[in-house]
Scaffold this motif. Sequence first.
Motif, PDB file in Angstrom:
ATOM      1  N   LYS A  62     -27.860  18.782  12.665  1.00  0.00           N
ATOM      2  CA  LYS A  62     -28.236  19.658  11.566  1.00  0.00           C
ATOM      3  C   LYS A  62     -29.236  19.040  10.917  1.00  0.00           C
ATOM      4  O   LYS A  62     -30.291  19.504  10.581  1.00  0.00           O
ATOM      5  N   ALA A  63     -29.080  17.684  10.578  1.00  0.00           N
ATOM      6  CA  ALA A  63     -30.188  16.848   9.958  1.00  0.00           C
ATOM      7  C   ALA A  63     -31.508  16.735  10.530  1.00  0.00           C
ATOM      8  O   ALA A  63     -32.347  16.719   9.892  1.00  0.00           O
ATOM      9  N   ARG A  64     -31.500  16.603  11.887  1.00  0.00           N
ATOM     10  CA  ARG A  64     -32.538  16.477  12.576  1.00  0.00           C
ATOM     11  C   ARG A  64     -33.394  17.924  12.575  1.00  0.00           C
ATOM     12  O   ARG A  64     -34.592  17.779  12.441  1.00  0.00           O
ATOM     13  N   PHE A  65     -32.621  18.900  12.867  1.00  0.00           N
ATOM     14  CA  PHE A  65     -33.242  20.081  12.722  1.00  0.00           C
ATOM     15  C   PHE A  65     -33.845  20.420  11.349  1.00  0.00           C
ATOM     16  O   PHE A  65     -35.053  21.198  11.303  1.00  0.00           O
ATOM     17  N   ALA A  66     -33.092  20.159  10.446  1.00  0.00           N
ATOM     18  CA  ALA A  66     -33.516  20.537   9.067  1.00  0.00           C
ATOM     19  C   ALA A  66     -34.810  19.720   8.581  1.00  0.00           C
ATOM     20  O   ALA A  66     -35.696  20.112   8.055  1.00  0.00           O
ATOM     21  N   ALA A  67     -34.652  18.355   9.146  1.00  0.00           N
ATOM     22  CA  ALA A  67     -36.084  17.558   8.869  1.00  0.00           C
ATOM     23  C   ALA A  67     -37.439  17.956   9.570  1.00  0.00           C
ATOM     24  O   ALA A  67     -38.479  18.134   9.002  1.00  0.00           O
ATOM     25  N   GLN A  68     -36.965  18.554  11.011  1.00  0.00           N
ATOM     26  CA  GLN A  68     -38.193  19.205  11.836  1.00  0.00           C
ATOM     27  C   GLN A  68     -38.713  20.435  10.985  1.00  0.00           C
ATOM     28  O   GLN A  68     -39.715  20.966  10.957  1.00  0.00           O
ATOM     29  N   ALA A  69     -37.731  21.356  10.549  1.00  0.00           N
ATOM     30  CA  ALA A  69     -37.977  22.427   9.685  1.00  0.00           C
ATOM     31  C   ALA A  69     -39.000  22.159   8.522  1.00  0.00           C
ATOM     32  O   ALA A  69     -39.838  22.801   8.199  1.00  0.00           O
ATOM     33  N   ALA A  70     -38.528  21.331   7.705  1.00  0.00           N
ATOM     34  CA  ALA A  70     -39.280  20.832   6.584  1.00  0.00           C
ATOM     35  C   ALA A  70     -40.424  20.380   7.021  1.00  0.00           C
ATOM     36  O   ALA A  70     -41.519  20.615   6.181  1.00  0.00           O
TER      37      ALA A  70
END
Length: 120
Positions: free
Chosen positions: A103-111
């Motif tokens: 989840k953190a990795r996907f949130a960082a990619q989205a940001a």
Amino acid sequence: MRTLCSSTLIGEFFIIGFAALVAMKDPGLSSSTVWLVSGIAMALCVLLCGVVSRPGGVALGWALQIALIASGVFVPMMYFMGAVFAALWWASVHYGKKVDEAKARFAAQAASAASTADAA
């Protein structure tokens, strides 16, 4: 991690309650003692749901797993159920951390994608 661990703890809540019903049939145990100990353990399960993601929460969960296995002294089936829930606890912690990392990795990619789109 919190969701998986909380689900395991709520399952343990019910197992402890059912084990208390079985333990009440033991003539060597008073029902008030059985419900006092079981009630404390059940309350710990619910309280741990709220603190599992805080420092020490997982360690307290492991202590509860050990106590659940040790309760097999009074209700022998709890050796098995305690081992099953200890395995579920391990899986909840292990895979819960992986889910949190994803989840953190996907949130960082989205940001990152949002900031790139804003810059353009």
